[in-house]
Design an enzyme around this catalytic site. Structure first.
Site, PDB file in Angstrom:
ATOM      1  N   LYS A   1      17.637   7.710  11.363  1.00  0.00           N
ATOM      2  CA  LYS A   1      16.541   8.370  10.658  1.00  0.00           C
ATOM      3  C   LYS A   1      16.765   8.354   9.149  1.00  0.00           C
ATOM      4  O   LYS A   1      15.813   8.203   8.380  1.00  0.00           O
ATOM      5  CB  LYS A   1      16.403   9.802  11.176  1.00  0.00           C
ATOM      6  CG  LYS A   1      15.993   9.862  12.642  1.00  0.00           C
ATOM      7  CD  LYS A   1      16.109  11.260  13.230  1.00  0.00           C
ATOM      8  CE  LYS A   1      15.738  11.287  14.696  1.00  0.00           C
ATOM      9  NZ  LYS A   1      15.920  12.615  15.313  1.00  0.00           N
TER      10      LYS A   1
ATOM     11  N   GLY B   1      11.200  16.652  21.709  1.00  0.00           N
ATOM     12  CA  GLY B   1      10.431  17.175  22.833  1.00  0.00           C
ATOM     13  C   GLY B   1       9.210  16.329  23.102  1.00  0.00           C
ATOM     14  O   GLY B   1       8.681  15.662  22.202  1.00  0.00           O
TER      15      GLY B   1
END
Length: 432
Positions: free
Chosen positions: A206, A305
């Site tokens: 990231k 999630g």
């Protein structure tokens, strides 16, 4: 509104993919109104076709992902399978056969983002990947578009929810690393093999993406310095609290003071409790951006999630479908600056060093001399004898700003002293 639907192929139908399919179905009318045309799930590529997938027509399920992206009538491919291959080949094949791509694949983008952007540009297709960094948090598009007229100097953030949950639990309860990891695993925050998270590989991918976008420079995963958090102890947290700090695993992307180079790194660090990132609890993510004109900005929210990540995927899907209708494409790769990526040794920051030393006169002077010889200025020193009455003491040194190379040289020299029994921990101090 156009009546012919835009056709979407979904590669992967796990936690994220199943949520993407569900939202496409339950919010179909709203999505159509926002796009200007209906969207249709035209195929779903999976590894296990026999598995029951609620809400998905079994006739759409296939194990032949290559045939699906080659169909020619697919407008957008949503890739949520992860990994390098076959994702890389499937994405480039999608471009070649007329489809734009929405991806959540941080590892692939960190490793081969330049090649994927080049393929998208060659075929005049979109490549969007908001979900690759920080889950539901709008971050990629603000960096690529909202701040396109600004100069970003620093991006620092918590970009992995698993590690933040573990460190937050250690901080708030005094739990050890393994105990906190076990709880994270039981709650579903940590994988059975947590290596990618706790050793910083996920955050490093990231960081590469964030640095490339922020500094208009190609930054690959191999350019990112990475250090995991498995060695962080309760003693480190006690030292942090004594300084008015806490400990977070941070992804830090910086432009050098002279503007001539950039760095990208991931490692545990102490940050003051007054810093906004210090209050990020549990499995949440947050990214702090510093730029010339906008000043300081913080993006905060759930970083992982199924539903949160699917939210980011659907946002990209809407944008790509709108572009498809208008015959345009969105922002592509912006690497015009081509700034060099400096090695970790050139990074300048403060340090917290904990030493086990002989408890006798002259030790502090020896230690201070070593720091001075390597050009590292000491800010504070705290010495404490062992409670068991042994002949050793704990010596904690906090430095002023120094280069990582200078600090490493200092530590190696300290280890050679007879009076230094060991270097218990080294922690960078950020956010001041």
């Amino acid at each position: 509104m156009r009546t012919r639907p835009l056709k979407v192929a979904l590669l992967g139908c796990g936690v994220v993919g199943s949520e993407v399919a569900r939202i496409m179905t339950t919010h179909a009318d709203d999505l159509a109104a926002r796009i200007g045309a209906p969207i249709e799930l035209a195929g779903v590529a999976v590894r296990r076709p026999a598995k029951v997938r609620e809400g998905i027509d079994p006739d759409l399920v296939t194990t032949d992902a290559t045939a699906l992206v080659k169909r020619g009538d697919i407008d957008v491919v949503v890739e949520v399978i992860g990994g390098i291959e076959p994702a890389r080949t499937l994405i480039t094949t999608a471009f070649e056969h007329g489809a734009s791509v929405v991806s959540a694949n941080k590892a692939l983008l960190a490793q081969d983002g330049a090649a994927l952007h080049a393929a998208a540009q060659e075929h005049k297709r979109d490549l969007y990947y908001e979900a690759a960094v920080a889950g539901a948090i709008p971050l990629i598009r603000p960096l690529r578009e909202s701040l396109a007229g600004d100069k970003i100097n620093r991006v620092m953030g918590i970009v992995n929810g698993t590690t933040n949950f573990i460190l937050d639990k250690m901080d708030s309860t005094g739990a050890g690393y393994q105990e906190a990891l076990d709880e994270a695993t039981a709650l579903g925050y940590a994988e059975a093999d947590p290596t990618a998270d706790v050793e910083g590989f996920d955050a490093a991918a990231k960081a590469a993406i964030l640095a490339g976008i922020s500094f208009h420079t190609r930054v690959r995963l191999d350019d990112v310095y990475r250090e995991g958090m498995t060695e962080v102890t309760a003693s480190d947290f006690a030292s942090a609290k004594a300084m008015g700090c806490t400990i977070k695993l941070l992804a830090i992307c910086e432009r050098a003071a002279d503007g001539g180079s950039v760095t990208a790194r991931v490692h545990p660090a102490m940050i003051p409790l007054s810093h906004p990132l210090a209050s990020v609890r549990g499995a949440y993510n947050a990214v702090f951006v510093e730029s010339d004109a906008a000043g300081q900005l913080m993006f905060y929210g759930p970083g992982a999630g199924g539903a949160p990540t699917a939210s980011a995927v659907l946002g990209d899907l809407v944008a790509v479908c709108r572009n498809k209708l208008s015959g345009s494409t969105g922002p592509g790769d912006s690497a015009y600056a081509q700034l060099p990526v400096s090695p970790m040794g050139e990074v300048v920051t403060r340090y917290h060093i904990s030493l086990d030393v002989a408890d006798k006169p002259g030790v502090l002077a020896q230690v201070a001399t070593v720091f001075a010889e390597h050009g590292v200025s000491i800010d504070t020193v705290r010495q404490q004898g062992r409670q068991d009455g042994g002949g050793d003491a704990s010596l904690v040194v906090v430095t002023h700003r120094a280069s990582d190379a200078s600090l490493n040289g200092t530590v190696e020299a300290l280890r050679s002293l007879d009076t230094v029994r060991g270097v218990a921990s080294i922690m960078r101090v950020e956010g001041e």
